[in-house]
Scaffold this motif. Structure first.
Motif, PDB file in Angstrom:
ATOM      1  N   ILE A 166       0.828  -1.198   0.000  1.00  0.00           N
ATOM      2  CA  ILE A 166       0.000   0.000   0.000  1.00  0.00           C
ATOM      3  C   ILE A 166       0.867   1.254   0.000  1.00  0.00           C
ATOM      4  N   SER A 167       2.067   1.181   0.567  1.00  0.00           N
ATOM      5  CA  SER A 167       2.991   2.316   0.522  1.00  0.00           C
ATOM      6  C   SER A 167       3.439   2.583  -0.914  1.00  0.00           C
ATOM      7  N   ILE A 168       3.747   1.512  -1.645  1.00  0.00           N
ATOM      8  CA  ILE A 168       4.123   1.657  -3.062  1.00  0.00           C
ATOM      9  C   ILE A 168       2.966   2.267  -3.845  1.00  0.00           C
ATOM     10  N   ASN A 169       1.767   1.760  -3.589  1.00  0.00           N
ATOM     11  CA  ASN A 169       0.582   2.268  -4.280  1.00  0.00           C
ATOM     12  C   ASN A 169       0.389   3.757  -4.008  1.00  0.00           C
ATOM     13  N   TRP A 170       0.470   4.144  -2.745  1.00  0.00           N
ATOM     14  CA  TRP A 170       0.302   5.556  -2.383  1.00  0.00           C
ATOM     15  C   TRP A 170       1.376   6.424  -3.036  1.00  0.00           C
ATOM     16  N   GLY A 171       2.625   5.969  -2.975  1.00  0.00           N
ATOM     17  CA  GLY A 171       3.724   6.765  -3.498  1.00  0.00           C
ATOM     18  C   GLY A 171       3.608   7.012  -4.995  1.00  0.00           C
ATOM     19  N   VAL A 172       3.305   5.969  -5.757  1.00  0.00           N
ATOM     20  CA  VAL A 172       3.173   6.117  -7.212  1.00  0.00           C
ATOM     21  C   VAL A 172       1.972   6.997  -7.546  1.00  0.00           C
ATOM     22  N   TYR A 173       0.872   6.796  -6.831  1.00  0.00           N
ATOM     23  CA  TYR A 173      -0.342   7.585  -7.058  1.00  0.00           C
ATOM     24  C   TYR A 173      -0.079   9.074  -6.823  1.00  0.00           C
ATOM     25  N   ILE A 174       0.554   9.407  -5.712  1.00  0.00           N
ATOM     26  CA  ILE A 174       0.830  10.805  -5.379  1.00  0.00           C
ATOM     27  C   ILE A 174       1.791  11.417  -6.391  1.00  0.00           C
ATOM     28  N   TRP A 175       2.845  10.668  -6.738  1.00  0.00           N
ATOM     29  CA  TRP A 175       3.819  11.172  -7.711  1.00  0.00           C
ATOM     30  C   TRP A 175       3.169  11.413  -9.066  1.00  0.00           C
ATOM     31  N   ALA A 176       2.316  10.493  -9.507  1.00  0.00           N
ATOM     32  CA  ALA A 176       1.684  10.600 -10.820  1.00  0.00           C
ATOM     33  C   ALA A 176       0.804  11.843 -10.908  1.00  0.00           C
ATOM     34  N   ILE A 177       0.078  12.150  -9.854  1.00  0.00           N
ATOM     35  CA  ILE A 177      -0.776  13.339  -9.870  1.00  0.00           C
ATOM     36  C   ILE A 177       0.081  14.598  -9.928  1.00  0.00           C
ATOM     37  N   ALA A 178       1.197  14.596  -9.205  1.00  0.00           N
ATOM     38  CA  ALA A 178       2.075  15.775  -9.174  1.00  0.00           C
ATOM     39  C   ALA A 178       2.680  16.074 -10.537  1.00  0.00           C
ATOM     40  N   VAL A 179       2.930  15.030 -11.355  1.00  0.00           N
ATOM     41  CA  VAL A 179       3.583  15.223 -12.661  1.00  0.00           C
ATOM     42  C   VAL A 179       2.579  15.129 -13.810  1.00  0.00           C
ATOM     43  N   ASP A 180       1.311  15.388 -13.513  1.00  0.00           N
ATOM     44  CA  ASP A 180       0.258  15.466 -14.542  1.00  0.00           C
ATOM     45  C   ASP A 180       0.036  14.150 -15.278  1.00  0.00           C
ATOM     46  N   ARG A 181      -0.003  13.062 -14.529  1.00  0.00           N
ATOM     47  CA  ARG A 181      -0.307  11.751 -15.108  1.00  0.00           C
ATOM     48  C   ARG A 181      -1.493  11.120 -14.373  1.00  0.00           C
ATOM     49  N   THR A 182      -2.450  11.964 -14.015  1.00  0.00           N
ATOM     50  CA  THR A 182      -3.607  11.515 -13.249  1.00  0.00           C
ATOM     51  C   THR A 182      -4.487  10.561 -14.053  1.00  0.00           C
ATOM     52  N   VAL A 183      -4.581  10.791 -15.375  1.00  0.00           N
ATOM     53  CA  VAL A 183      -5.382   9.899 -16.221  1.00  0.00           C
ATOM     54  C   VAL A 183      -4.874   8.462 -16.109  1.00  0.00           C
ATOM     55  N   GLU A 184      -3.559   8.305 -15.999  1.00  0.00           N
ATOM     56  CA  GLU A 184      -2.981   6.962 -15.885  1.00  0.00           C
ATOM     57  C   GLU A 184      -3.360   6.307 -14.554  1.00  0.00           C
ATOM     58  N   THR A 185      -3.526   7.131 -13.515  1.00  0.00           N
ATOM     59  CA  THR A 185      -3.951   6.538 -12.235  1.00  0.00           C
ATOM     60  C   THR A 185      -5.393   6.021 -12.348  1.00  0.00           C
ATOM     61  N   ALA A 186      -6.233   6.770 -13.069  1.00  0.00           N
ATOM     62  CA  ALA A 186      -7.616   6.320 -13.268  1.00  0.00           C
ATOM     63  C   ALA A 186      -7.637   4.991 -14.006  1.00  0.00           C
ATOM     64  N   LEU A 187      -6.806   4.871 -15.042  1.00  0.00           N
ATOM     65  CA  LEU A 187      -6.728   3.618 -15.799  1.00  0.00           C
ATOM     66  C   LEU A 187      -6.301   2.476 -14.884  1.00  0.00           C
ATOM     67  N   GLY A 188      -5.340   2.741 -14.010  1.00  0.00           N
ATOM     68  CA  GLY A 188      -4.856   1.704 -13.100  1.00  0.00           C
ATOM     69  C   GLY A 188      -5.960   1.152 -12.224  1.00  0.00           C
ATOM     70  N   TYR A 189      -6.805   2.041 -11.698  1.00  0.00           N
ATOM     71  CA  TYR A 189      -7.891   1.571 -10.830  1.00  0.00           C
ATOM     72  C   TYR A 189      -9.057   0.989 -11.625  1.00  0.00           C
ATOM     73  N   TYR A 190      -9.158   1.345 -12.915  1.00  0.00           N
ATOM     74  CA  TYR A 190     -10.145   0.684 -13.765  1.00  0.00           C
ATOM     75  C   TYR A 190      -9.772  -0.776 -14.011  1.00  0.00           C
ATOM     76  N   ILE A 191      -8.489  -1.025 -14.307  1.00  0.00           N
ATOM     77  CA  ILE A 191      -8.092  -2.393 -14.650  1.00  0.00           C
ATOM     78  C   ILE A 191      -7.803  -3.247 -13.417  1.00  0.00           C
ATOM     79  N   ASN A 192      -7.829  -2.631 -12.226  1.00  0.00           N
ATOM     80  CA  ASN A 192      -7.551  -3.382 -11.004  1.00  0.00           C
ATOM     81  C   ASN A 192      -8.428  -4.619 -10.830  1.00  0.00           C
ATOM     82  N   PRO A 193      -9.768  -4.534 -11.008  1.00  0.00           N
ATOM     83  CA  PRO A 193     -10.575  -5.752 -10.822  1.00  0.00           C
ATOM     84  C   PRO A 193     -10.223  -6.858 -11.806  1.00  0.00           C
ATOM     85  N   LEU A 194      -9.814  -6.477 -13.023  1.00  0.00           N
ATOM     86  CA  LEU A 194      -9.435  -7.487 -14.012  1.00  0.00           C
ATOM     87  C   LEU A 194      -8.100  -8.129 -13.627  1.00  0.00           C
ATOM     88  N   VAL A 195      -7.190  -7.333 -13.079  1.00  0.00           N
ATOM     89  CA  VAL A 195      -5.926  -7.877 -12.589  1.00  0.00           C
ATOM     90  C   VAL A 195      -6.185  -8.835 -11.431  1.00  0.00           C
TER      91      VAL A 195
END
Length: 314
Positions: A92-121
């Motif tokens: 969960i620390s890895i998840n939080w860290g990547v999520y926070i970093w991605a939003i800071a560098v304008d890659r928020t759309v990619e975080t949305a995709l990650g949580y969309y494909i989570n149930p399939l993973v």
């Protein structure tokens, strides 16, 4: 003589409280990018550390209010429980860290995709690690998700690693979390308790080197970093209560609320690009999720029918 029909759990009306708890959790998760964006000048590692430290007292108060503090002592004396909690805490620390970093560098759309494909993973993880058989619908859904990842890889010239790390880390977290022999609130408290020592050490190091953002001359940053605690702990507890009151199919559909909100905020609030390739890829993902959700409903109906048949012949 057939026994009188006994209503099974799947046919019972779901309490509105369950929808309220789960809905509130997903709404808070959906709005979380706004808080993280307000802290985009603060390093992700410092935000994660404060997220841990300020979650601990909130998690402790929740346990006291629930009267479940007695579960923590046995958990702390169990090496196996501590090991599993340490693994889930790391994920969960890895998840939080990547999520926070991605939003800071304008890659928020990619975080949305990650949580969309989570149930399939998660479905794939169950097949690989537990030998669960995938239905045809689930295989099609996973295949469509793979096509979407391939499109994004081709468009970006590399794997959408932000989405994949978020999906894999959260799916792994959920998978291992089920092995913890304690409830969700107790488990969360144990995880942040394990993470508190390294978090405090990191905050202390930043303070001694003058690289910290938690300073009296930066009151807004101080307030937002403290807010990271309750905004982390409260949705998890709300979700745990909601999940207990709702059917798995209802939770399965509601889990798409947060990534949808995140994607909308990313495009219309943060102004992130959403070109043709992303539109096509998300189209494949949405189709995959529709098929996956439909398969959940059909499996639930089949299980309900079997339970009714078994009851009627007793």
């Amino acid at each position: 003589m057939n026994a009188p029909h006994v209503p099974i759990l799947a046919e019972q009306p779901e309490p509105l409280r369950g929808f309220a708890f789960a809905g509130a959790a997903y709404l808070l998760w959906g709005f979380m990018p706004l808080l993280m964006k307000a802290l985009d000048h603060v390093p992700a590692s410092e935000i994660v550390a404060h997220r841990v430290v300020w979650s601990l007292p909130v998690a402790a108060m929740i346990l006291v209010a629930m009267g479940r503090t007695g579960d923590i002592g046995p958990a702390l004396r169990s090496p196996r429980t501590l090991l599993m909690a340490s693994l889930t805490a790391a994920l969960i620390s890895i998840n939080w860290g990547v999520y926070i970093w991605a939003i800071a560098v304008d890659r928020t759309v990619e975080t949305a995709l990650g949580y969309y494909i989570n149930p399939l993973v998660t479905v794939v993880m169950g097949a690989v690690l537990l030998g669960e058989r995938l239905s045809r619908a689930q295989l099609v859904a996973v295949g469509l998700a793979a096509v979407a990842v391939a499109i994004l890889t081709w468009d970006a010239g590399g794997l959408p690693w932000v989405s994949l790390v978020l999906a894999l880390s959260f799916a792994g977290y959920g998978f291992l979390r089920k092995t913890l022999p304690i409830g969700p609130s107790q488990g969360f408290f144990l995880e942040v308790l394990i993470l508190t020592a390294p978090a405090v050490l990191w905050i202390g190091y930043l303070a001694t080197t003058g690289a910290n953002s938690f300073r009296l001359d930066m009151p807004l940053d101080m307030a937002l970093l403290v807010l990271c605690g309750p905004i982390t702990a409260i949705p998890l507890v709300l979700y745990a209560f909601g999940a207990k009151l709702l059917k798995i199919s209802s939770i399965g559909i509601m889990q798409y609320i947060a990534p949808t909100m995140i994607a909308i905020i990313a495009v219309f609030v943060f102004g992130e690009p959403f070109g043709t390739a992303r539109l096509v890829a998300f189209g494949f993902i949405w189709t995959a999720l529709a098929i996956y959700t439909w398969s959940m409903f059909t499996q639930r109906r089949a299980s309900a029918a079997e339970a009714v048949a078994a009851t009627s012949v007793r």
